[in-house]
Design a protein around this motif. Structure first.
Motif, PDB file in Angstrom:
ATOM      1  N   UNK A  26      89.703  33.749 -62.239  1.00 40.21           N
ATOM      2  CA  UNK A  26      88.211  34.751 -63.082  1.00 40.21           C
ATOM      3  C   UNK A  26      89.164  33.722 -64.220  1.00 40.21           C
ATOM      4  N   UNK A  27      90.643  33.910 -65.401  1.00 42.24           N
ATOM      5  CA  UNK A  27      90.649  33.475 -66.469  1.00 42.24           C
ATOM      6  C   UNK A  27      89.926  31.243 -66.830  1.00 42.24           C
ATOM      7  N   UNK A  28      89.826  31.040 -65.373  1.00 44.61           N
ATOM      8  CA  UNK A  28      88.963  29.577 -65.664  1.00 44.61           C
ATOM      9  C   UNK A  28      87.536  30.018 -66.011  1.00 44.61           C
ATOM     10  N   UNK A  29      87.016  30.999 -65.551  1.00 45.34           N
ATOM     11  CA  UNK A  29      85.150  31.881 -66.161  1.00 45.34           C
ATOM     12  C   UNK A  29      85.483  31.941 -67.465  1.00 45.34           C
ATOM     13  N   UNK A  30      86.996  32.361 -67.892  1.00 47.34           N
ATOM     14  CA  UNK A  30      86.689  33.684 -69.679  1.00 47.34           C
ATOM     15  C   UNK A  30      86.309  32.533 -70.395  1.00 47.34           C
ATOM     16  N   UNK A  31      85.964  30.935 -70.843  1.00 51.10           N
ATOM     17  CA  UNK A  31      85.609  30.000 -72.260  1.00 51.10           C
ATOM     18  C   UNK A  31      83.566  30.454 -71.507  1.00 51.10           C
ATOM     19  N   UNK A  32      83.341  30.218 -70.419  1.00 49.47           N
ATOM     20  CA  UNK A  32      82.088  30.088 -70.523  1.00 49.47           C
ATOM     21  C   UNK A  32      81.524  31.458 -71.283  1.00 49.47           C
ATOM     22  N   UNK A  33      82.143  32.476 -69.915  1.00 45.70           N
ATOM     23  CA  UNK A  33      82.267  33.708 -70.522  1.00 45.70           C
ATOM     24  C   UNK A  33      80.913  34.353 -72.186  1.00 45.70           C
ATOM     25  N   UNK A  34      82.424  33.150 -73.152  1.00 53.57           N
ATOM     26  CA  UNK A  34      82.568  34.192 -74.421  1.00 53.57           C
ATOM     27  C   UNK A  34      81.162  32.231 -74.923  1.00 53.57           C
ATOM     28  N   UNK A  35      80.589  31.662 -74.245  1.00 53.58           N
ATOM     29  CA  UNK A  35      79.147  31.847 -74.632  1.00 53.58           C
ATOM     30  C   UNK A  35      78.220  31.648 -73.594  1.00 53.58           C
ATOM     31  N   UNK A  36      78.606  33.150 -73.546  1.00 57.26           N
ATOM     32  CA  UNK A  36      77.015  33.794 -72.945  1.00 57.26           C
ATOM     33  C   UNK A  36      76.643  33.170 -70.992  1.00 57.26           C
ATOM     34  N   UNK A  37      77.912  32.633 -71.134  1.00 55.81           N
ATOM     35  CA  UNK A  37      77.176  31.695 -69.478  1.00 55.81           C
ATOM     36  C   UNK A  37      78.574  31.925 -68.060  1.00 55.81           C
ATOM     37  N   UNK A  38      78.252  30.975 -67.267  1.00 56.03           N
ATOM     38  CA  UNK A  38      79.396  31.315 -66.587  1.00 56.03           C
ATOM     39  C   UNK A  38      79.658  32.420 -64.950  1.00 56.03           C
ATOM     40  N   UNK A  39      79.119  33.625 -66.136  1.00 55.39           N
ATOM     41  CA  UNK A  39      79.546  34.699 -65.312  1.00 55.39           C
ATOM     42  C   UNK A  39      77.492  35.232 -65.076  1.00 55.39           C
TER      43      UNK A  39
END
Length: 259
Positions: free
Chosen positions: A157-170
């Motif tokens: 889940x933490x690995x996805x967080x950087x993508x979440x911050x830029x509005x993608x990946x999740x």
């Protein structure tokens, strides 16, 4: 903690740090270039890091064991079907529940196979040799399947967080903590199957099944306009995992160091 156990814990920490760092770097580049498509490269970092670390520490045999031995092996058809269809079945049930089981209103969001299916398969391959091929076996030497899954789920889940911050990946329009709940439950599901098959193929199939369900069914808030169906899906998955881990508690909850 013995030397071997300590070495494996350090390998898990190093792996996790590397994949999160690489994911963060790629997301930063995507943000700088204002091109979110660059961040898709992050999906290959888990398997790539697993390849590099395995090659350094265990050589060609280790690479063979990771990418071939864990993939090309005899696996029960039942487990293959559970892996591929388990999450889509629960997701379909969640959709039907939200429709009050009016089957006439049930339909796919899209019937287009390409390029979505290619992307879904590549994402699964790009991740699973890292998460389930490299990290999970090391965790299961130290912890039982349940605790190993919780730890891996949080890392994943933490690995996805950087993508979440830029509005993608999740999934769009979803709070990250809600997404993290799904990742942990999804990890419990895949770990259960991996424990009994020791097959990366089943992990890849489960990952494909989950992403296909989210892509083709009306379950995510970006397609339904609300979180209702997704919460129903999460509830069904939670109940299933509670049943699985309770009924299989002697295996899945037993310490690996227990004689």
């Amino acid at each position: 903690m013995n030397t071997r156990s300590s070495k494996e814990i350090m390998e898990i920490i190093l792996f996790s740090a590397m994949v999160i760092a690489l994911s963060s770097l790629l997301c930063f580049i995507a943000y700088t270039l204002e091109d979110p498509n660059v961040s898709i490269l992050a999906v290959f970092t888990p398997s790539l890091v697993a390849l590099v670390l395995t090659a350094i520490t265990k050589g060609k045999k280790g690479v063979y064991d990771l990418f071939v031995k864990q993939t090309v092996k005899k696996t029960s058809l039942n487990w293959l079907l559970i892996a591929l269809l388990g999450i889509p079945a629960l997701a379909s049930l969640a959709v039907l529940t939200s429709l009050h089981f009016d089957i006439s209103r049930f339909h796919l969001r899209t019937t287009q196979l390409l390029p979505q299916l290619i992307v879904i398969v590549m994402i699964a391959i790009g991740e699973e040799y890292g998460w389930r091929g490299y990290v999970l076996p090391r965790l299961m030497k130290k912890f039982n399947v349940f605790y190993s899954s919780i730890i891996l789920g949080l890392i994943w889940g933490l690995w996805h967080y950087p993508a979440y911050l830029i509005g993608t990946g999740i999934p769009l329009q979803m709070d990250f903590m809600v997404f993290l709940i799904w990742v942990v439950l999804g990890t419990l599901f895949i770990s259960w199957i991996y424990y009994y098959t020791r097959s990366i193929l089943t992990s890849i199939l489960a990952h494909i099944g989950a992403n296909a369900a989210f892509n083709y069914l009306f379950i995510l808030p970006e397609f339904t306009g609300n979180m209702n169906t997704f919460w129903i899906f999460i509830t069904y998955l939670l109940v299933l995992m509670m049943l699985v881990y309770y009924l299989r508690r002697k295996d899945l909850l037993e310490s690996p160091n227990n004689p």
